[in-house]
Motif scaffolding. Structure first.
Motif, mmCIF file in Angstrom:
data_model
loop_
_atom_site.group_PDB
_atom_site.id
_atom_site.type_symbol
_atom_site.label_atom_id
_atom_site.label_comp_id
_atom_site.label_asym_id
_atom_site.label_seq_id
_atom_site.Cartn_x
_atom_site.Cartn_y
_atom_site.Cartn_z
ATOM 1 N N ARG A 11 -16.675 -32.122 152.799
ATOM 2 C CA ARG A 11 -16.723 -30.779 152.213
ATOM 3 C C ARG A 11 -15.334 -30.321 151.773
ATOM 4 N N ARG A 12 -14.337 -30.596 152.594
ATOM 5 C CA ARG A 12 -12.971 -30.200 152.238
ATOM 6 C C ARG A 12 -12.486 -30.953 151.004
ATOM 7 N N GLU A 13 -12.737 -32.255 150.968
ATOM 8 C CA GLU A 13 -12.317 -33.045 149.811
ATOM 9 C C GLU A 13 -13.083 -32.638 148.552
ATOM 10 N N THR A 14 -14.340 -32.251 148.721
ATOM 11 C CA THR A 14 -15.132 -31.801 147.575
ATOM 12 C C THR A 14 -14.564 -30.515 146.989
ATOM 13 N N ARG A 15 -14.154 -29.588 147.840
ATOM 14 C CA ARG A 15 -13.552 -28.342 147.343
ATOM 15 C C ARG A 15 -12.272 -28.631 146.568
ATOM 16 N N LEU A 16 -11.440 -29.534 147.079
ATOM 17 C CA LEU A 16 -10.206 -29.889 146.374
ATOM 18 C C LEU A 16 -10.521 -30.555 145.036
ATOM 19 N N TRP A 17 -11.514 -31.417 145.007
ATOM 20 C CA TRP A 17 -11.899 -32.094 143.786
ATOM 21 C C TRP A 17 -12.393 -31.094 142.742
ATOM 22 N N MET A 18 -13.243 -30.173 143.161
ATOM 23 C CA MET A 18 -13.774 -29.178 142.233
ATOM 24 C C MET A 18 -12.660 -28.306 141.658
ATOM 25 N N ALA A 19 -11.693 -27.947 142.491
ATOM 26 C CA ALA A 19 -10.576 -27.141 142.007
ATOM 27 C C ALA A 19 -9.748 -27.920 140.985
ATOM 28 N N MET A 20 -9.505 -29.199 141.247
ATOM 29 C CA MET A 20 -8.744 -30.025 140.314
ATOM 30 C C MET A 20 -9.492 -30.180 138.997
ATOM 31 N N MET A 21 -10.797 -30.397 139.061
ATOM 32 C CA MET A 21 -11.592 -30.544 137.846
ATOM 33 C C MET A 21 -11.578 -29.261 137.027
ATOM 34 N N TYR A 22 -11.681 -28.138 137.689
ATOM 35 C CA TYR A 22 -11.702 -26.861 136.979
ATOM 36 C C TYR A 22 -10.384 -26.614 136.246
ATOM 37 N N LYS A 23 -9.274 -26.900 136.911
ATOM 38 C CA LYS A 23 -7.971 -26.640 136.315
ATOM 39 C C LYS A 23 -7.614 -27.649 135.222
ATOM 40 N N VAL A 140 -2.869 -38.344 141.302
ATOM 41 C CA VAL A 140 -3.526 -37.375 142.189
ATOM 42 C C VAL A 140 -5.042 -37.599 142.187
ATOM 43 N N ALA A 141 -5.608 -37.819 141.006
ATOM 44 C CA ALA A 141 -7.057 -38.018 140.907
ATOM 45 C C ALA A 141 -7.482 -39.299 141.626
ATOM 46 N N LEU A 142 -6.688 -40.361 141.490
ATOM 47 C CA LEU A 142 -7.014 -41.605 142.190
ATOM 48 C C LEU A 142 -6.980 -41.417 143.700
ATOM 49 N N ALA A 143 -5.986 -40.693 144.185
ATOM 50 C CA ALA A 143 -5.919 -40.427 145.629
ATOM 51 C C ALA A 143 -7.129 -39.618 146.085
ATOM 52 N N ALA A 144 -7.549 -38.657 145.249
ATOM 53 C CA ALA A 144 -8.726 -37.846 145.596
ATOM 54 C C ALA A 144 -9.982 -38.702 145.624
ATOM 55 N N VAL A 145 -10.124 -39.612 144.662
ATOM 56 C CA VAL A 145 -11.287 -40.502 144.636
ATOM 57 C C VAL A 145 -11.308 -41.390 145.884
ATOM 58 N N ALA A 146 -10.152 -41.884 146.284
ATOM 59 C CA ALA A 146 -10.086 -42.738 147.480
ATOM 60 C C ALA A 146 -10.529 -41.973 148.723
ATOM 61 N N ARG A 147 -10.084 -40.730 148.852
ATOM 62 C CA ARG A 147 -10.483 -39.932 150.023
ATOM 63 C C ARG A 147 -11.969 -39.596 149.978
ATOM 64 N N LEU A 148 -12.478 -39.310 148.780
ATOM 65 C CA LEU A 148 -13.906 -39.017 148.644
ATOM 66 C C LEU A 148 -14.753 -40.237 148.992
ATOM 67 N N ARG A 149 -14.305 -41.414 148.562
ATOM 68 C CA ARG A 149 -15.052 -42.635 148.895
ATOM 69 C C ARG A 149 -15.100 -42.850 150.406
ATOM 70 N N ALA A 150 -13.964 -42.670 151.050
ATOM 71 C CA ALA A 150 -13.932 -42.851 152.502
ATOM 72 C C ALA A 150 -14.867 -41.863 153.191
ATOM 73 N N SER A 151 -14.886 -40.625 152.718
ATOM 74 C CA SER A 151 -15.738 -39.594 153.333
ATOM 75 C C SER A 151 -17.218 -39.864 153.085
ATOM 76 N N THR A 152 -17.563 -40.291 151.863
ATOM 77 C CA THR A 152 -18.972 -40.567 151.584
ATOM 78 C C THR A 152 -19.446 -41.817 152.324
ATOM 79 N N HIS A 153 -18.570 -42.809 152.468
ATOM 80 C CA HIS A 153 -18.943 -43.988 153.253
ATOM 81 C C HIS A 153 -19.235 -43.597 154.700
ATOM 82 N N GLN A 154 -18.441 -42.694 155.234
ATOM 83 C CA GLN A 154 -18.673 -42.228 156.603
ATOM 84 C C GLN A 154 -19.994 -41.479 156.702
ATOM 85 N N LEU A 155 -20.302 -40.683 155.670
ATOM 86 C CA LEU A 155 -21.568 -39.949 155.681
ATOM 87 C C LEU A 155 -22.755 -40.910 155.622
#
Length: 202
Positions: A11-23, A140-155
């Motif tokens: 959820r935290r990584e998703t909020r950061l991703w959405m903010a980056m996409m918006y900006k 920055v986007a690549l780092a965000a994708v890496a963190r999102l992948r790790a989080s979704t794999h855990q889910l």
């Protein structure tokens, strides 16, 4: 289980991703890499809409709270319970089991499919780095994708573990059996277990 399915990190990584996409929309919206990143956004929204954590909380609260005193007294006074039958009044409504069972399976499926979108976005961003275009943004986007992948794999792993822990109880009759999804025939029941399979990416 409830804490794991809440997916706080995701959820935290998703909020950061959405903010980056918006900006970044005004500058990158027509580019190939940004279109691939939008695929990641769609997957994250689908996962958020499933909200398997809320379903787990509802079931936990149902187990803790039980039913009303009037319903409990009526159940206890029934001939079946008096004769030694299992006191089903102690269990929450079957709909809660059904809901969690379906959401666990869908969460595992959507999260697994989201991995393809993330890999596609990462490939496009690596291409930007190779051409030295938008270096800060791409890193920055690549780092965000890496963190999102790790989080979704855990889910995915947590959803499969939760489903597999509940499935034996459901099949053994200790808990109400999970209902079939709408439109599913009886000959096609829910899977007995979910399995995670990790594949290397070249």
């Amino acid at each position: 289980v409830v804490t794991a399915l809440a997916a706080v990190e995701l959820r935290r990584e998703t909020r950061l991703w959405m903010a980056m996409m918006y900006k970044s929309t005004s500058q990158h919206r027509r580019t190939v890499h940004f279109q691939r990143m939008r695929g990641v956004t769609r997957s994250l929204r689908a996962l958020a809409a499933l909200d398997v954590g809320a379903a787990a909380v509802a079931l936990r609260n149902g187990l803790r709270d039980g039913v009303s005193e009037a319903a409990r007294e009526a159940a206890l006074s029934s001939p079946a319970v008096a004769a030694g039958a299992h006191a089903l009044w102690k269990l929450p409504p079957r709909a809660l089991w059904d809901d969690l069972s379906i959401r666990l399976r869908e969460t595992a499926r959507v999260a697994a499919e989201a991995d393809d979108d993330m890999l596609a976005a990462a490939e496009a961003l690596v291409g930007q780095l190779a051409h030295t275009f938008f270096m800060p943004f791409a890193l920055v986007a690549l780092a965000a994708v890496a963190r999102l992948r790790a989080s979704t794999h855990q889910l995915v792993a947590d959803a499969a573990a939760a489903y597999n822990a509940l499935a034996p109880l459901l099949r053994g009759g200790i808990m109400p059996p999970p209902g079939l999804e709408p439109g599913t025939a009886e000959k096609d029941p829910p899977p007995e277990a979910l399995a995670c399979e990790w594949r290397a990416v070249s």
